[in-house]
Write a protein that holds these residues in place. Structure first.
Motif, PDB file in Angstrom:
ATOM      1  N   VAL A 528      53.785  49.408  54.237  1.00 16.49           N
ATOM      2  CA  VAL A 528      53.041  50.642  53.827  1.00 16.49           C
ATOM      3  C   VAL A 528      53.945  51.916  54.244  1.00 16.49           C
ATOM      4  O   VAL A 528      54.562  52.112  55.329  1.00 16.49           O
ATOM      5  N   SER A 529      54.160  52.690  53.174  1.00 14.68           N
ATOM      6  CA  SER A 529      54.633  53.905  53.253  1.00 14.68           C
ATOM      7  C   SER A 529      53.396  54.958  52.835  1.00 14.68           C
ATOM      8  O   SER A 529      53.005  54.815  51.890  1.00 14.68           O
ATOM      9  N   ALA A 530      53.523  56.102  53.648  1.00 12.26           N
ATOM     10  CA  ALA A 530      52.456  57.016  53.525  1.00 12.26           C
ATOM     11  C   ALA A 530      53.174  58.392  53.554  1.00 12.26           C
ATOM     12  O   ALA A 530      54.305  58.459  54.083  1.00 12.26           O
ATOM     13  N   PRO A 531      52.523  59.503  52.864  1.00 10.87           N
ATOM     14  CA  PRO A 531      53.066  60.695  52.928  1.00 10.87           C
ATOM     15  C   PRO A 531      53.295  60.978  54.424  1.00 10.87           C
ATOM     16  O   PRO A 531      52.675  60.598  55.520  1.00 10.87           O
ATOM     17  N   ALA A 543      45.658  47.592  58.499  1.00 11.36           N
ATOM     18  CA  ALA A 543      46.407  48.826  58.499  1.00 11.36           C
ATOM     19  C   ALA A 543      45.442  49.964  58.097  1.00 11.36           C
ATOM     20  O   ALA A 543      44.877  49.703  57.048  1.00 11.36           O
ATOM     21  N   LEU A 544      45.378  51.276  58.810  1.00 19.75           N
ATOM     22  CA  LEU A 544      44.612  52.105  58.549  1.00 19.75           C
ATOM     23  C   LEU A 544      45.360  53.203  58.340  1.00 19.75           C
ATOM     24  O   LEU A 544      46.127  53.851  59.313  1.00 19.75           O
ATOM     25  N   ASP A 553      49.913  64.606  45.296  1.00 20.85           N
ATOM     26  CA  ASP A 553      51.325  63.806  45.954  1.00 20.85           C
ATOM     27  C   ASP A 553      50.594  62.812  46.996  1.00 20.85           C
ATOM     28  O   ASP A 553      51.547  62.406  47.815  1.00 20.85           O
ATOM     29  N   ALA A 554      49.241  62.806  47.032  1.00 13.38           N
ATOM     30  CA  ALA A 554      48.894  61.864  48.298  1.00 13.38           C
ATOM     31  C   ALA A 554      48.914  60.165  47.741  1.00 13.38           C
ATOM     32  O   ALA A 554      47.745  59.391  47.656  1.00 13.38           O
ATOM     33  N   LEU A 555      50.239  59.720  47.816  1.00 12.95           N
ATOM     34  CA  LEU A 555      50.204  58.689  47.490  1.00 12.95           C
ATOM     35  C   LEU A 555      50.896  57.395  48.569  1.00 12.95           C
ATOM     36  O   LEU A 555      51.724  57.858  49.442  1.00 12.95           O
ATOM     37  N   VAL A 556      49.910  56.468  48.883  1.00 19.07           N
ATOM     38  CA  VAL A 556      50.331  55.324  49.804  1.00 19.07           C
ATOM     39  C   VAL A 556      50.827  54.291  49.204  1.00 19.07           C
ATOM     40  O   VAL A 556      50.409  53.967  48.209  1.00 19.07           O
ATOM     41  N   GLU A 557      52.122  53.987  49.487  1.00 12.15           N
ATOM     42  CA  GLU A 557      52.921  52.818  48.576  1.00 12.15           C
ATOM     43  C   GLU A 557      52.828  51.555  49.443  1.00 12.15           C
ATOM     44  O   GLU A 557      53.181  51.629  50.474  1.00 12.15           O
ATOM     45  N   VAL A 558      52.391  50.467  48.788  1.00  8.35           N
ATOM     46  CA  VAL A 558      52.468  49.244  49.422  1.00  8.35           C
ATOM     47  C   VAL A 558      53.208  48.137  48.882  1.00  8.35           C
ATOM     48  O   VAL A 558      53.106  48.069  47.410  1.00  8.35           O
ATOM     49  N   ASP A 559      54.034  47.372  49.374  1.00 12.58           N
ATOM     50  CA  ASP A 559      54.486  45.995  49.026  1.00 12.58           C
ATOM     51  C   ASP A 559      53.660  45.013  49.309  1.00 12.58           C
ATOM     52  O   ASP A 559      53.092  44.971  50.673  1.00 12.58           O
ATOM     53  N   THR A 560      53.029  44.162  48.596  1.00  8.13           N
ATOM     54  CA  THR A 560      51.997  42.970  48.864  1.00  8.13           C
ATOM     55  C   THR A 560      52.899  41.642  49.341  1.00  8.13           C
ATOM     56  O   THR A 560      54.069  41.724  48.778  1.00  8.13           O
ATOM     57  N   THR A 561      52.107  40.782  49.724  1.00  7.30           N
ATOM     58  CA  THR A 561      52.946  39.670  50.130  1.00  7.30           C
ATOM     59  C   THR A 561      53.217  38.770  48.857  1.00  7.30           C
ATOM     60  O   THR A 561      53.917  37.919  49.143  1.00  7.30           O
ATOM     61  N   ASP A 562      52.478  39.106  47.781  1.00  8.02           N
ATOM     62  CA  ASP A 562      53.012  38.374  46.532  1.00  8.02           C
ATOM     63  C   ASP A 562      54.093  39.004  45.854  1.00  8.02           C
ATOM     64  O   ASP A 562      54.211  38.550  44.609  1.00  8.02           O
ATOM     65  N   GLY A 567      50.098  51.393  44.411  1.00  9.99           N
ATOM     66  CA  GLY A 567      50.118  52.732  44.955  1.00  9.99           C
ATOM     67  C   GLY A 567      48.543  52.982  45.254  1.00  9.99           C
ATOM     68  O   GLY A 567      47.773  52.472  44.398  1.00  9.99           O
ATOM     69  N   LEU A 568      48.286  53.553  45.925  1.00 15.84           N
ATOM     70  CA  LEU A 568      47.012  54.153  46.311  1.00 15.84           C
ATOM     71  C   LEU A 568      47.022  55.708  46.518  1.00 15.84           C
ATOM     72  O   LEU A 568      47.587  56.370  47.125  1.00 15.84           O
ATOM     73  N   LEU A 569      46.525  56.424  45.238  1.00 18.88           N
ATOM     74  CA  LEU A 569      46.736  57.838  45.130  1.00 18.88           C
ATOM     75  C   LEU A 569      45.185  58.458  45.449  1.00 18.88           C
ATOM     76  O   LEU A 569      44.355  57.976  44.850  1.00 18.88           O
ATOM     77  N   VAL A 570      45.071  59.197  46.276  1.00 18.80           N
ATOM     78  CA  VAL A 570      43.850  59.940  46.723  1.00 18.80           C
ATOM     79  C   VAL A 570      43.931  61.541  46.183  1.00 18.80           C
ATOM     80  O   VAL A 570      44.541  62.235  46.928  1.00 18.80           O
ATOM     81  N   LEU A 571      43.030  61.804  45.144  1.00 17.92           N
ATOM     82  CA  LEU A 571      42.888  63.267  44.516  1.00 17.92           C
ATOM     83  C   LEU A 571      42.066  63.550  45.315  1.00 17.92           C
ATOM     84  O   LEU A 571      41.008  63.141  45.634  1.00 17.92           O
ATOM     85  N   ASP A 572      42.217  65.133  45.435  1.00 11.99           N
ATOM     86  CA  ASP A 572      40.932  65.857  45.749  1.00 11.99           C
ATOM     87  C   ASP A 572      39.891  65.926  44.892  1.00 11.99           C
ATOM     88  O   ASP A 572      40.287  65.760  43.722  1.00 11.99           O
ATOM     89  N   ALA A 573      38.756  66.338  45.321  1.00 11.88           N
ATOM     90  CA  ALA A 573      37.725  66.089  44.489  1.00 11.88           C
ATOM     91  C   ALA A 573      37.529  67.136  43.102  1.00 11.88           C
ATOM     92  O   ALA A 573      37.127  66.637  42.121  1.00 11.88           O
ATOM     93  N   ALA A 574      38.046  68.263  43.406  1.00 10.78           N
ATOM     94  CA  ALA A 574      38.191  69.179  42.150  1.00 10.78           C
ATOM     95  C   ALA A 574      39.348  68.782  41.332  1.00 10.78           C
ATOM     96  O   ALA A 574      38.856  68.808  40.046  1.00 10.78           O
ATOM     97  N   THR A 575      40.378  68.321  41.614  1.00  5.17           N
ATOM     98  CA  THR A 575      41.297  67.734  40.564  1.00  5.17           C
ATOM     99  C   THR A 575      40.994  66.519  39.928  1.00  5.17           C
ATOM    100  O   THR A 575      41.031  66.502  38.710  1.00  5.17           O
TER     101      THR A 575
END
Length: 800
Positions: A528-531, A543-544, A553-562, A567-575
């Motif tokens: 898991v790689s986070a900003p 993992a939390l 730019d709020a991208l969490v990068e994950v390598d999976t077991t398979d 990537g998990l990208l969380v945008l702010d509400a307005a965007t």
């Protein structure tokens, strides 16, 4: 600290019934539509349609295509439209399907752009139309309309044949877009007549896999012949001026399993149940809707104002309640055509309880009378992005209500929430918004979701949060994304997108006031790689990710077991409210546009941005290899988090981008107002629109100096007060409005040449008229406060 809000999900029950209903698709279609007891399927897979009402005969035909593309970009997959008889055959024998009445062309445009089509053929449609859409000459022939009276059925047979001829070759058997046909509207106590109409339509040659009927008001339907469709509105124009916010509207902001609504159209029928059996309908048919309020019309006596959150919260709540078909009325506003013989609006003069404006049918819809983008369009588009990617998961899921539930319609203290889930995953829905009576903040909130089986209860978030007043959202539970299991997120899923580098990105929208949190199942994760500003902690098999600042730019990068990358990208509400997804320049892309709307035109290999900004910008993921090209403008490029942002800058002589025509316009008072007209009443004792003579004697009159040759997309925006306003060019009425404390928009490119005259009536003190913000029956002066001109320009963008 308060105890957690808890729900226990039942174990697997009986599977949904299939094959018990006589609905059938055309033989040999590749994606047959079927109806089960809990959901719809298409091609054997769960199908979650999103339909939006758009009345072609209330909108200029030359603009249909772009407006349909706006609807599609807003997540609508099915276009519904009343076929309004009086619009087509006001005079007997003069049946018109030309110009703005060209039903066939409208259906063909839906097909061209991959939109399904539902003609709602009536013959009685209501739609706030004179006679409910029945021409005067039809009503003159019968004392028993909307029954099997032979004198009534004879012209219907001819009318249905005309519709069938227009739609010939557009059914599913021929690869056409027609997935359903609605018979009649709001007829609750005539099942035999509904069956007669269906048989007549079939005999005329109309066919569809689904035949539908509106189902509110304790409806009685011919058994298993019509799919019942439900509705629910945030407000109502058809109730009394002094009745306050209707309880039936309040109900739609709670999570319940009650499908019926006794309030819709209650001014035209008794409000008691008429003998239908809701239990039978709810066990044999899925929960499908056709009239979730995209806005609300205004009547003279009652002029409700609907806000974007009112629409968005109601729609999201219905998904949580169990809806498997989100259908909106209206999704697009319009303008009544001018009748050759009479005005064509619902009015006291035609025996209706309500006086409606003569021309405007804007409905405060997500897309307005002149194609304006409204904030409600953005609110709904977020939900439709969710359904586009995850509707197939949600549709088969049961709606489960929590242990602690509100005790009644007046309970504003108990949290309103529900879960849709199967035995493996789910979605948690919360609504903390309702109109008129704000709900309080909900501090110290946590949830416990007990899935069936021996596994641990899912507890979230990791620490209590405050749910802000006005918030409504959906959180994922145990969501599988490209080999990753997301145990939960305190952010709403929007969509997935391939970033062009072999990575699937799940895009989520944060909720204002709630910190985003991602809980990952470590059994599906290797790294898991986070900003740098985020925290990643592990506990047990989870993992939390916390302290994540949402944005591009709020991208969490994950390598999976398979071996996959997510990537998990969380945008702010307005965007997130500016997010669109569609085919653009050779790939499926996510576009963020805060400056205007976006449409995707695959046939033209073009993306078009509609914006009033001088230099609109938008961000794209994945970015194309070369920047798109805009005619008459330079495209500037910059990095914006994981997106590439493009800004459009028009050249000095570029035909787009010039803002010189926009701004304030001169308004001249020609005649001051006289005394407010006395109140007269019509059906049910409700206030009536003042007589025509008062527009000549009591109205203030203004002229507005309009720009010469305004470009397409130019709106005149009038800030005004009063009672009723009408706009004229010469002696021709071109626009009208009842005052409801909203800006009045008039499309200048639809007006004939000439001076624009405005006539505005004042509202008398004590008049029995509900106007938002009006206190104690105060008078409202007739005054045009200011006028301004704004142009929404279209920027076509082609591959670079």
């Amino acid at each position: 600290m308060t105890r957690p809000h808890r729900v226990r999900l039942p174990g697997p029950g009986d599977p949904p019934r299939r094959g018990h209903l006589p609905f059938a698709d055309a033989p040999g279609v590749s994606d047959p539509i079927e109806v089960g007891s809990r959901l719809l399927t298409r091609g054997g897979r769960p199908w979650f349609p999103v339909s939006g009402e758009f009345h072609y005969s209330r909108y200029p035909a030359g603009e249909w295509e772009e407006e349909l593309l706006k609807m599609k970009a807003g997540g609508v997959t099915v276009v519904a439209a009343y076929v309004i008889w009086i619009h087509h055959e006001e005079t007997e024998g003069r049946v018109r399907f030309d110009g703005d009445r060209d039903l066939r062309r409208f259906a063909e445009l839906c097909a061209r752009h991959g939109l399904d089509f539902v003609p709602r053929i009536g013959p009685w449609v209501h739609a706030e139309v004179r006679g409910g859409g029945l021409p005067d000459w039809v009503l003159a022939r019968t004392d028993a309309p909307r029954t099997d009276d032979p004198a009534y059925l004879a012209p219907i047979r001819t009318w249905y044949a005309a519709i069938a001829e227009q739609l010939r070759g557009l059914g599913r058997a021929d690869g056409g877009p027609i997935v359903a046909i609605q018979i009649e509207n709001e007829l609750y106590d005539q099942p035999d007549h509904l069956l007669t109409l269906k048989r007549m339509a079939q005999e005329a040659g109309l066919s569809a896999p689904l035949w539908t009927s509106t189902a509110w008001g304790g409806v009685r339907l011919p058994p298993d012949e019509l799919l019942p469709l439900y509705g629910g509105y945030p407000e109502a124009f058809w109730t009394e001026a002094d009745g306050g916010w209707p309880d039936t509207c309040r109900t739609h902001y709670f999570f319940t399993h009650q499908r019926d609504d006794e309030g819709i159209g209650a001014d035209l029928r008794p409000t008691t149940v008429r003998g239908g059996d809701p239990e039978v309908l709810s066990t044999r048919f899925p929960w499908a809707t056709c009239e979730l309020g995209g806005g609300m019309a205004v009547a003279y006596h009652r002029r409700p104002r609907v806000e974007a959150a009112d629409v968005g919260a109601l729609a999201l709540t219905k998904i949580g309640c169990g809806s498997v078909w989100q259908g909106y009325y209206m999704f697009h506003g319009g303008t009544n055509p001018t009748g050759d013989l009479t005005p064509l609006q619902e009015s006291h003069a035609t025996g209706y309880p309500n006086d409606l404006p003569r021309l405007t049918y804007d409905f405060q819809a997500p897309l307005g009378e002149h194609g304006q983008y409204r904030p409600s369009y953005d609110e709904l588009r977020l939900q439709h992005l969710l359904l586009a990617d995850f509707g197939e998961l949600i549709a088969p899921m049961d709606s489960v209500l929590p242990e602690r539930r509100p005790t009644g319609r007046d309970d504003r203290e108990t949290l309103r929430w529900a879960v849709r889930a199967d035995d493996r995953s789910g979605f948690l829905f919360v609504n903390n918004h309702q109109p008129h009576e704000p709900l309080p903040d909900r501090p110290d909130t946590t949830f416990e979701v007990d899935f069936p089986g021996d596994g641990p209860v899912l507890s979230l978030p990791s620490a209590p949060v405050t749910i802000p007043r006005g918030a409504y959202f959906c959180w994922p539970l145990r969501l599988e994304v490209a080999g990753l299991r997301l145990d939960w997120a305190t952010a709403q899923p929007l969509c997935t997108v391939d970033d062009g580098r072999g990575r699937t990105i799940l895009v989520l929208a944060a909720t204002d006031g709630i910190a985003p949190e991602l809980a990952l199942d470590l059994r599906t994760v290797t790294t898991v790689s986070a900003p740098s500003d985020a925290d990643v902690t592990t506990a047990g098999e989870r993992a939390l990710v916390t302290a994540l600042c949402p944005g591009t730019d709020a991208l969490v990068e994950v390598d999976t077991t398979d071996g996959r990358r997510v990537g998990l990208l969380v945008l702010d509400a307005a965007t997130a409210r500016g997010a669109y997804r569609g085919p653009a320049w050779g790939a499926e892309r996510l576009i963020l546009s805060a400056d205007g709307g976006v449409v995707f035109d695959a046939h033209a290999d073009e993306v078009r941005v509609h914006s009033a900004a001088r230099e609109p910008s938008f961000a794209v993921l994945p970015a194309p290899e070369r920047a798109p090209v805009a005619a008459g403008a330079m495209v500037k490029e910059a990095v914006d988090g994981v997106f590439v942002r493009y800004t459009l800058v028009a050249g000095e002589d570029g035909r787009r981008g010039s803002g010189g025509r926009d701004g304030a316009l001169p308004v001249t008072l020609v005649r001051p107002p006289g005394e407010a007209p006395p109140v007269t009443t019509g059906v049910l004792g409700r206030a009536s629109v003042p007589a025509e003579e008062y527009f000549d004697t009591a109205a203030a009159e203004y002229t507005v100096a309009l720009p010469d040759d305004p470009p397409p997309g130019t709106l005149l925006r009038l800030h005004w007060t009063g009672d009723v306003a009408r706009a004229y060019v010469g002696d021709r009425l071109v626009a009208d409005q009842f005052f409801s404390d909203r800006v009045w928009d008039i499309g200048l490119d639809r007006l004939p040449a000439g001076v624009l005259r405005l006539r505005v009536l004042p509202l008398a003190a004590g008049a029995p008229v509900y106007v938002p913000g009006r206190a104690g029956g105060a008078p409202i002066p007739a005054e045009v406060l200011r006028a301004e001109c704004t142009t929404v320009r279209t920027w076509p963008l082609r591959p670079g």
